[in-house]
Motif scaffolding. Structure first.
Motif, PDB file in Angstrom:
ATOM      1  N   THR A 158      35.132  44.529  31.821  1.00  0.00           N
ATOM      2  CA  THR A 158      35.411  43.418  31.066  1.00  0.00           C
ATOM      3  C   THR A 158      36.644  43.670  30.247  1.00  0.00           C
ATOM      4  O   THR A 158      36.839  44.574  29.483  1.00  0.00           O
ATOM      5  N   SER A 161      31.332  49.422  32.293  1.00  0.00           N
ATOM      6  CA  SER A 161      30.154  49.937  32.132  1.00  0.00           C
ATOM      7  C   SER A 161      29.161  49.944  33.584  1.00  0.00           C
ATOM      8  O   SER A 161      29.743  49.228  34.440  1.00  0.00           O
ATOM      9  N   GLY A 173      33.373  35.778  29.502  1.00  0.00           N
ATOM     10  CA  GLY A 173      32.101  36.295  30.120  1.00  0.00           C
ATOM     11  C   GLY A 173      31.904  35.620  31.321  1.00  0.00           C
ATOM     12  O   GLY A 173      30.925  36.139  32.173  1.00  0.00           O
ATOM     13  N   VAL A 203      28.425  35.441  26.416  1.00  0.00           N
ATOM     14  CA  VAL A 203      28.776  36.769  26.499  1.00  0.00           C
ATOM     15  C   VAL A 203      29.086  37.191  27.912  1.00  0.00           C
ATOM     16  O   VAL A 203      30.255  38.100  28.391  1.00  0.00           O
ATOM     17  N   ASN A 204      28.267  37.063  28.710  1.00  0.00           N
ATOM     18  CA  ASN A 204      28.114  37.680  30.108  1.00  0.00           C
ATOM     19  C   ASN A 204      27.187  36.628  31.045  1.00  0.00           C
ATOM     20  O   ASN A 204      25.981  36.800  30.707  1.00  0.00           O
ATOM     21  N   SER A 221      23.725  38.204  26.126  1.00  0.00           N
ATOM     22  CA  SER A 221      23.758  39.704  25.991  1.00  0.00           C
ATOM     23  C   SER A 221      24.903  40.115  26.762  1.00  0.00           C
ATOM     24  O   SER A 221      25.441  39.822  27.829  1.00  0.00           O
ATOM     25  N   GLU A 222      25.182  41.281  26.228  1.00  0.00           N
ATOM     26  CA  GLU A 222      26.509  41.884  26.962  1.00  0.00           C
ATOM     27  C   GLU A 222      26.006  42.811  28.440  1.00  0.00           C
ATOM     28  O   GLU A 222      26.865  42.880  29.103  1.00  0.00           O
ATOM     29  N   THR A 223      24.887  42.908  28.356  1.00  0.00           N
ATOM     30  CA  THR A 223      24.227  43.437  29.601  1.00  0.00           C
ATOM     31  C   THR A 223      23.646  42.512  30.338  1.00  0.00           C
ATOM     32  O   THR A 223      23.296  41.360  30.036  1.00  0.00           O
ATOM     33  N   SER A 227      18.924  41.129  29.241  1.00  0.00           N
ATOM     34  CA  SER A 227      18.731  41.098  27.756  1.00  0.00           C
ATOM     35  C   SER A 227      17.662  42.205  27.372  1.00  0.00           C
ATOM     36  O   SER A 227      16.511  41.866  27.681  1.00  0.00           O
TER      37      SER A 227
END
Length: 332
Positions: free
Chosen positions: A29, A45, A114, A264-265, A304-306, A309
């Motif tokens: 990112t 990540s 994202g 976000v993603n 969610s960043e991941t 979620s």
């Protein structure tokens, strides 16, 4: 609604089996706008991934019991993946470690908004997964309420499952344009199919572009029905989701457009959508409920960043359905 069954004389509750990929995800990112052909400051990540595994994890967050049947390497990443799945409550007896092989890896780069810009999938391992590994697990597959497949599976694996499980309900995630065409010979065996617009057109051999008219979408959905697909969930991105079966066809979309600031993603949206469809069928929901749930779970994933979620729960899904009503456009 799925009913309880017996497996080797033991009374069991309804459950689903997910057959597909399990791999390690590497996500890059950028800190600012993504620049091509140079190094970008940002964050990298790693997390457990794979379309099949991601669907199974989302199902666990939604409270559904499931088995994961997936190949891993006999390496540290393979052990990490299996242990992580066990901690989530999945049945992992069918996660097969292939001797001398490395666990699959998926590398993706997203932009500052994202949205995925490029990805590299090291998925050769799954091509070796098929009848030799799945034969002993046929009782679990036969007694499942449904079997979820991702199109990363090799054609010989898909053919084995369809041949050995003629009465099973197959839910299929098409994964990508390149992989989607693998399921073309098996469309008449599919209960529920979830492609995006590009994947659907690749399977059907059509080219309506990225902004087809409603009449073209209706034509596309009718083609899938003619091939024997029972239920089509066609992801239209920001436009929503097209649902089609033998009796109806409609587009469902959020009444208020999703703001770019809330995305976000987008990597995990499709996996969450597929899990929501499966969850809805396990609960006996109707077409409208299942389509609305699919959109809601995709929204949770994009916030969610991941990829998965950690906040997804049945309660959150219900709240999303109440707070974010959808509009329905029938196609006739």
């Amino acid at each position: 609604m799925p009913t309880a069954r017996y497996l080797r004389g033991v009374f069991i509750k309804p459950y689903c089996v997910v057959v597909g990929g399990a791999n390690m995800d590497l996500l890059g990112t950028p800190q600012d706008a993504l620049k091509q052909h140079t190094s970008n400051p940002g964050k990298v990540s790693s997390s457990p991934g794979g379309v099949g595994r991601n669907i199974a994890e989302n199902l666990r967050h939604l409270g559904q019991p499931c088995w994961l049947m997936a190949p891993v390497g006999d390496d540290a990443n393979g052990m990490l993946l299996k242990r992580h799945c066990q901690q989530l409550g999945m049945q992992t007896d069918c996660m097969v470690a292939l001797p001398g092989k490395s666990t699959s890896t998926y590398l993706s780069i997203v932009d500052a908004a994202g949205e995925m810009q490029i990805a590299i999938a090291d998925m050769a391992l799954i091509d070796e997964f098929g009848a030799a590994q799945l034969q002993e697990f046929l009782p679990q597959l036969q007694n499942a309420s449904m079997v979820v497949l991702d199109a990363n599976l090799a054609p010989h694996c898909l053919a084995f499952l369809v041949q050995e499980l003629p009465l099973q309900h197959f839910f299929v995630d098409t994964v990508s344009v390149a992989k989607a065409i693998r399921i073309a010979p098996f469309l008449s065996h599919i209960h529920s199919l979830k492609p995006n617009l590009m994947e659907a057109q690749a399977i059907a051999g059509t080219d309506f572009g990225s902004h087809p008219s409603n009449s073209q979408l209706l034509q596309l959905s009718k083609w899938f029905m003619a091939q024997g697909v029972k239920h089509l969930y066609l992801s239209l991105g920001p436009m929503g989701l097209l649902y089609s079966d033998a009796n109806q066809c409609f587009i469902i979309a959020p009444s208020a457009p999703i703001k770019s600031i809330d995305i976000v993603n987008s990597n995990g949206a499709g996996d969450a959508m597929m899990a929501a469809i499966v969850d809805a069928w396990l609960q006996g929901c109707d077409a409208l409920q299942s389509a609305a749930s699919a959109l809601a779970c995709a929204q949770v994933a994009m916030a969610s960043e991941t990829t998965i979620s950690p906040h997804l729960t049945p309660d959150l899904l219900l709240r999303m359905l109440k707070e974010h009503p959808c509009s329905i456009t029938p196609l006739t």
